[in-house]
Design a protein around this motif. Structure first.
Motif, PDB file in Angstrom:
ATOM      1  N   GLY A 290      -6.275  10.529 -11.594  1.00  0.00           N
ATOM      2  CA  GLY A 290      -6.388  10.719 -10.157  1.00  0.00           C
ATOM      3  C   GLY A 290      -5.120  10.466  -9.364  1.00  0.00           C
ATOM      4  N   VAL A 291      -4.007  10.250 -10.056  1.00  0.00           N
ATOM      5  CA  VAL A 291      -2.741   9.957  -9.387  1.00  0.00           C
ATOM      6  C   VAL A 291      -1.690  10.966  -9.851  1.00  0.00           C
ATOM      7  CG1 VAL A 291      -0.929   8.216  -9.104  1.00  0.00           C
ATOM      8  CG2 VAL A 291      -3.301   7.505  -9.313  1.00  0.00           C
ATOM      9  N   VAL A 292      -0.867  11.458  -8.930  1.00  0.00           N
ATOM     10  CA  VAL A 292       0.213  12.377  -9.279  1.00  0.00           C
ATOM     11  C   VAL A 292       1.403  11.559  -9.794  1.00  0.00           C
ATOM     12  CG1 VAL A 292       1.810  14.136  -8.425  1.00  0.00           C
ATOM     13  CG2 VAL A 292      -0.549  14.062  -7.581  1.00  0.00           C
ATOM     14  N   VAL A 293       1.885  11.953 -10.980  1.00  0.00           N
ATOM     15  CA  VAL A 293       3.031  11.303 -11.614  1.00  0.00           C
ATOM     16  C   VAL A 293       4.125  12.350 -11.758  1.00  0.00           C
ATOM     17  CG1 VAL A 293       3.830  10.035 -13.638  1.00  0.00           C
ATOM     18  CG2 VAL A 293       1.454   9.793 -12.887  1.00  0.00           C
ATOM     19  N   GLY A 294       5.364  11.979 -11.454  1.00  0.00           N
ATOM     20  CA  GLY A 294       6.468  12.926 -11.500  1.00  0.00           C
ATOM     21  C   GLY A 294       7.432  12.666 -12.640  1.00  0.00           C
TER      22      GLY A 294
ATOM     23  N   ASP B 115      -0.733  14.417  -2.831  1.00  0.00           N
ATOM     24  CA  ASP B 115      -0.095  15.412  -3.688  1.00  0.00           C
ATOM     25  C   ASP B 115       1.351  15.048  -4.032  1.00  0.00           C
ATOM     26  OD1 ASP B 115       0.786  15.828  -1.083  1.00  0.00           O
ATOM     27  OD2 ASP B 115       0.890  17.992  -1.302  1.00  0.00           O
ATOM     28  N   ARG B 116       1.805  13.895  -3.583  1.00  0.00           N
ATOM     29  CA  ARG B 116       3.156  13.421  -3.876  1.00  0.00           C
ATOM     30  C   ARG B 116       3.099  12.451  -5.054  1.00  0.00           C
ATOM     31  NH1 ARG B 116       7.060  15.685  -3.032  1.00  0.00           N
ATOM     32  NH2 ARG B 116       8.264  13.808  -2.933  1.00  0.00           N
ATOM     33  N   PRO B 117       4.115  12.461  -5.909  1.00  0.00           N
ATOM     34  CA  PRO B 117       4.099  11.540  -7.046  1.00  0.00           C
ATOM     35  C   PRO B 117       4.228  10.080  -6.601  1.00  0.00           C
ATOM     36  CG  PRO B 117       6.190  12.714  -6.937  1.00  0.00           C
ATOM     37  CD  PRO B 117       5.294  13.310  -5.887  1.00  0.00           C
ATOM     38  N   VAL B 118       3.651   9.194  -7.400  1.00  0.00           N
ATOM     39  CA  VAL B 118       3.727   7.762  -7.105  1.00  0.00           C
ATOM     40  C   VAL B 118       5.083   7.184  -7.497  1.00  0.00           C
ATOM     41  CG1 VAL B 118       1.247   7.379  -7.304  1.00  0.00           C
ATOM     42  CG2 VAL B 118       2.713   7.118  -9.331  1.00  0.00           C
TER      43      VAL B 118
ATOM     44  N   PRO C  29      15.953  11.454 -11.432  1.00  0.00           N
ATOM     45  CA  PRO C  29      15.059  11.729 -10.300  1.00  0.00           C
ATOM     46  C   PRO C  29      13.959  12.735 -10.657  1.00  0.00           C
ATOM     47  CG  PRO C  29      17.354  11.850  -9.609  1.00  0.00           C
ATOM     48  CD  PRO C  29      17.353  11.752 -11.105  1.00  0.00           C
ATOM     49  N   VAL C  30      12.811  12.564 -10.044  1.00  0.00           N
ATOM     50  CA  VAL C  30      11.662  13.445 -10.220  1.00  0.00           C
ATOM     51  C   VAL C  30      11.933  14.776  -9.532  1.00  0.00           C
ATOM     52  CG1 VAL C  30       9.267  13.725  -9.414  1.00  0.00           C
ATOM     53  CG2 VAL C  30       9.999  11.573 -10.446  1.00  0.00           C
ATOM     54  N   THR C  31      11.448  15.871 -10.149  1.00  0.00           N
ATOM     55  CA  THR C  31      11.539  17.190  -9.530  1.00  0.00           C
ATOM     56  C   THR C  31      10.130  17.697  -9.224  1.00  0.00           C
ATOM     57  OG1 THR C  31      11.520  18.356 -11.653  1.00  0.00           O
ATOM     58  CG2 THR C  31      13.682  17.751 -10.747  1.00  0.00           C
ATOM     59  N   GLU C  32      10.031  18.513  -8.205  1.00  0.00           N
ATOM     60  CA  GLU C  32       8.734  19.020  -7.738  1.00  0.00           C
ATOM     61  C   GLU C  32       8.033  19.904  -8.764  1.00  0.00           C
ATOM     62  OE1 GLU C  32       7.021  18.299  -4.886  1.00  0.00           O
ATOM     63  OE2 GLU C  32       8.550  16.772  -4.590  1.00  0.00           O
TER      64      GLU C  32
ATOM     65  N   MET D 179       0.838  -1.186   0.000  1.00  0.00           N
ATOM     66  CA  MET D 179       0.000   0.000   0.000  1.00  0.00           C
ATOM     67  C   MET D 179       0.881   1.247   0.000  1.00  0.00           C
ATOM     68  SD  MET D 179      -2.595   1.236   2.959  1.00  0.00           S
ATOM     69  CE  MET D 179      -4.191   1.586   2.329  1.00  0.00           C
ATOM     70  N   ASP D 180       0.578   2.175  -0.899  1.00  0.00           N
ATOM     71  CA  ASP D 180       1.329   3.419  -0.990  1.00  0.00           C
ATOM     72  C   ASP D 180       0.807   4.382   0.069  1.00  0.00           C
ATOM     73  OD1 ASP D 180       2.778   5.645  -1.681  1.00  0.00           O
ATOM     74  OD2 ASP D 180       2.256   5.570  -3.791  1.00  0.00           O
ATOM     75  N   THR D 181       1.691   4.819   0.962  1.00  0.00           N
ATOM     76  CA  THR D 181       1.274   5.700   2.052  1.00  0.00           C
ATOM     77  C   THR D 181       1.667   7.155   1.801  1.00  0.00           C
ATOM     78  OG1 THR D 181       3.318   5.232   3.236  1.00  0.00           O
ATOM     79  CG2 THR D 181       1.392   3.845   3.755  1.00  0.00           C
ATOM     80  N   ARG D 182       2.092   7.501   0.587  1.00  0.00           N
ATOM     81  CA  ARG D 182       2.470   8.878   0.292  1.00  0.00           C
ATOM     82  C   ARG D 182       1.244   9.772   0.296  1.00  0.00           C
ATOM     83  NH1 ARG D 182       6.917   8.332  -4.514  1.00  0.00           N
ATOM     84  NH2 ARG D 182       7.189   6.129  -4.269  1.00  0.00           N
ATOM     85  N   PRO D 183       1.439  11.045   0.632  1.00  0.00           N
ATOM     86  CA  PRO D 183       0.316  11.977   0.538  1.00  0.00           C
ATOM     87  C   PRO D 183      -0.180  12.040  -0.904  1.00  0.00           C
ATOM     88  CG  PRO D 183       2.166  12.971   1.697  1.00  0.00           C
ATOM     89  CD  PRO D 183       2.646  11.667   1.148  1.00  0.00           C
TER      90      PRO D 183
END
Length: 60
Positions: free
Chosen positions: A31-35, A7-10, A20-23, A1-5
């Motif tokens: 419905g999912v944030v992707v970085g 608004d955080r990327p999966v 690496p992903v940048t903000e 289970m992903d416990t990230r908020p």
């Protein structure tokens, strides 16, 4: 289970470049944030997924 908020990327690594992903290069997809590592990779993703989503909708 992903416990990230929500608004955080999966992902931590850009699916296009492997860097690496940048903000400042996030998008929401189904419905999912992707970085991504930069806005260019994010924009390529958005264009590709939009094209696939349209094609899928046309088949329905």
């Amino acid at each position: 289970m992903d416990t990230r908020p929500r608004d955080r990327p999966v992902n931590d690594i850009c699916p296009w470049s492997g860097k690496p992903v940048t903000e400042d290069a996030l998008t929401e997809y189904r419905g999912v944030v992707v970085g991504f590592c930069n806005a260019g990779c994010r924009d390529k993703f958005e264009a590709a997924t939009s094209a696939f989503d349209r094609a899928i909708e046309m088949r329905s």
